[in-house]
Scaffold this motif. Structure first.
Motif, short mmCIF file in Angstrom:
data_model
loop_
_atom_site.label_atom_id
_atom_site.label_comp_id
_atom_site.label_asym_id
_atom_site.label_seq_id
_atom_site.Cartn_x
_atom_site.Cartn_y
_atom_site.Cartn_z
N ARG A 266 0.81 -1.22 0.00
CA ARG A 266 0.00 0.00 0.00
C ARG A 266 0.85 1.26 0.00
N HIS A 267 2.10 1.16 0.41
CA HIS A 267 2.97 2.33 0.44
C HIS A 267 3.47 2.64 -0.97
N SER A 268 3.47 3.89 -1.30
CA SER A 268 3.85 4.30 -2.66
C SER A 268 5.31 3.98 -2.97
N GLY A 269 6.17 4.05 -1.94
CA GLY A 269 7.58 3.73 -2.18
C GLY A 269 7.81 2.29 -2.58
N ILE A 270 6.97 1.38 -2.11
CA ILE A 270 7.10 -0.03 -2.48
C ILE A 270 6.49 -0.29 -3.85
N ARG A 271 5.34 0.35 -4.12
CA ARG A 271 4.69 0.14 -5.42
C ARG A 271 5.55 0.66 -6.57
#
Length: 421
Positions: A102-107
């Motif tokens: 859900r975190h943008s840095g992971i996506r």
């Protein structure tokens, strides 16, 4: 209609919902005109005003899972099944993967990091349930780089705010040693090198506990220490056939990788064993070295706690020794000579017995050398100006002091003449 709509043909407000083949339709009860059909969602207020709702604005987009996330979830489940983990572990690892995604840095991360994220979620779950699994095992299964894996692991733990306990050292020894291929005879392993698994595990655990007591494990990666302890345990069980085998060949026979610092950990363990052998009565006359001390590891481990206390001194023991020395000085010199003579019967005259080594971490016994910065280069030419506060340091004779005072008085008089009040 509760929303206040009207029929576009007759203008009637008598609109009713009619289900036709499970498809919701809005129909005028007066003229039968179909006002809307195939409503996608009922969460937006625009539908009450008979407006079309696009799919991108509907709730269906929120339920969609991207292909990358679907692939990651499948790999999480596959990895749990390969490791034969319980179903509860699989559910927890999937939940962690969904939270992290859900975190943008992971996506927006690279594909390599997303692949590593699968193993991180599984490893965190195993650590929380005290399941013996190492980071190296997960990296080997995923063909992942260890540095990338460790960095992603720390990032996920911090990102999700998880409490991950450290792995028990005894469980790690059992798991790591079980992967050694030395417990069954095979064409690649001669019969003289095959060893019983339980005996080898028991002695390896004792050696690892000894290394832990002597500060060889603290702040270090455990696998090199376990590799060195396993090698010594394997050698000590049949020293006559195995003393000629090197650590590199042992790892090749066991089909495990040789960690880089394992050779250094092996030498440190042998040094500890030699110091312990010096305190054992029936081994003092044998003049052991790092090669022959392996034959007596069983005796040394049997009396491990007593020998460690005798071979190494800590802060309290050092204070007690200092107090005894002060008491000896306070007593008569004759009694002190008798004590020295009785304590050093086997030593040459004039030599004192060696004091025990301090029980400190290796980083404190051999601290790294600090690079001293070079001193600043100052070139003195003799033409530098001397301040008034420093000039008194250069006055040597009374005549020079008088001349300096006269010069100061003349200087002040000249200033007063040039600047009249």
């Amino acid at each position: 209609m509760p929303g206040g709509g009207h029929c576009p043909d007759c203008g009637s407000t008598e609109l009713v919902e009619d289900s036709h083949y499970s498809q919701s339709q809005l129909v005028c009860s007066d003229c039968g005109c179909v006002v809307t059909e195939g409503v996608l969602t009922t969460t937006f207020s625009d539908e009450g005003n008979l407006r079309e709702v696009t799919y991108s604005r509907s709730t269906g987009e929120n339920d969609q899972v991207s292909r990358s996330q679907q692939r990651g979830l499948r790999r999480v489940r596959d990895l749990c099944r390969v490791l034969q983990l319980p179903s509860t572990f699989e559910d927890t690892a999937v939940a962690y993967y969904q939270q992290a995604y859900r975190h943008s840095g992971i996506r927006a991360a690279r594909l390599q990091k997303k692949e590593v994220l699968v193993g991180c979620c599984v490893l965190i779950t195993c650590r929380q349930h005290n399941w013996p699994l190492t980071m190296g095992t997960v990296c080997a299964l995923l063909y992942a780089d260890l540095d990338v894996f460790s960095g992603t692991y720390m990032q996920i733990v911090k990102l999700l705010g998880l409490d991950v306990p450290s792995l028990c050292l005894a469980d790690l020894v059992k798991t790591y040693c079980s992967s050694f291929r030395l417990f069954q005879a095979s064409p690649s392993v001669p019969a003289k090198y095959v060893e019983d698994k339980e005996k080898m595990l028991s002695r390896t655990l004792q050696l690892v506990e000894l290394a832990d007591e002597t500060w060889l494990v603290t702040g270090r990666h455990p696998l090199p220490v376990i590799t060195a302890a396993t090698f010594l345990a394997w050698q000590s069980l049949q020293p006559s056939h195995r003393l000629t085998c090197s650590l590199a060949r042992f790892c090749k026979l066991a089909n495990v990788d040789l960690p880089y610092p394992a050779s250094s950990r092996l030498q440190e363990l042998l040094s500890v064993l030699l110091r312990m052998a010096e305190r054992l009565a029936w081994l003092q006359v044998l003049k052991l070295d790092k090669r022959s001390v392996v034959k007596h590891i069983g005796d040394l481990l049997q009396h491990r706690h007593t020998l460690v206390r005798k071979a190494f001194r800590d802060g309290t023991a050092e204070m007690e020794a200092g107090e005894k020395e002060l008491r000896g000085r306070c007593q008569g010199p004759e009694q002190g000579k008798e004590e020295v003579a009785s304590s050093s019967l086997d030593l040459p005259e004039g030599k004192r017995p060696a004091s025990p080594a301090p029980l400190l971490p290796p980083c404190m016994l051999k601290p790294p050398k600090r690079i001293c910065p070079p001193p600043p280069v100052s070139t003195v030419t003799g033409d530098e100006n001397i301040s008034d506060s420093e000039i008194e340091q250069y006055l040597r004779t009374p005549q020079e002091i008088k001349d300096f005072e006269k010069a100061q008085a003349a200087r002040q008089a000249a200033r007063s003449v040039s600047n009249p009040p």
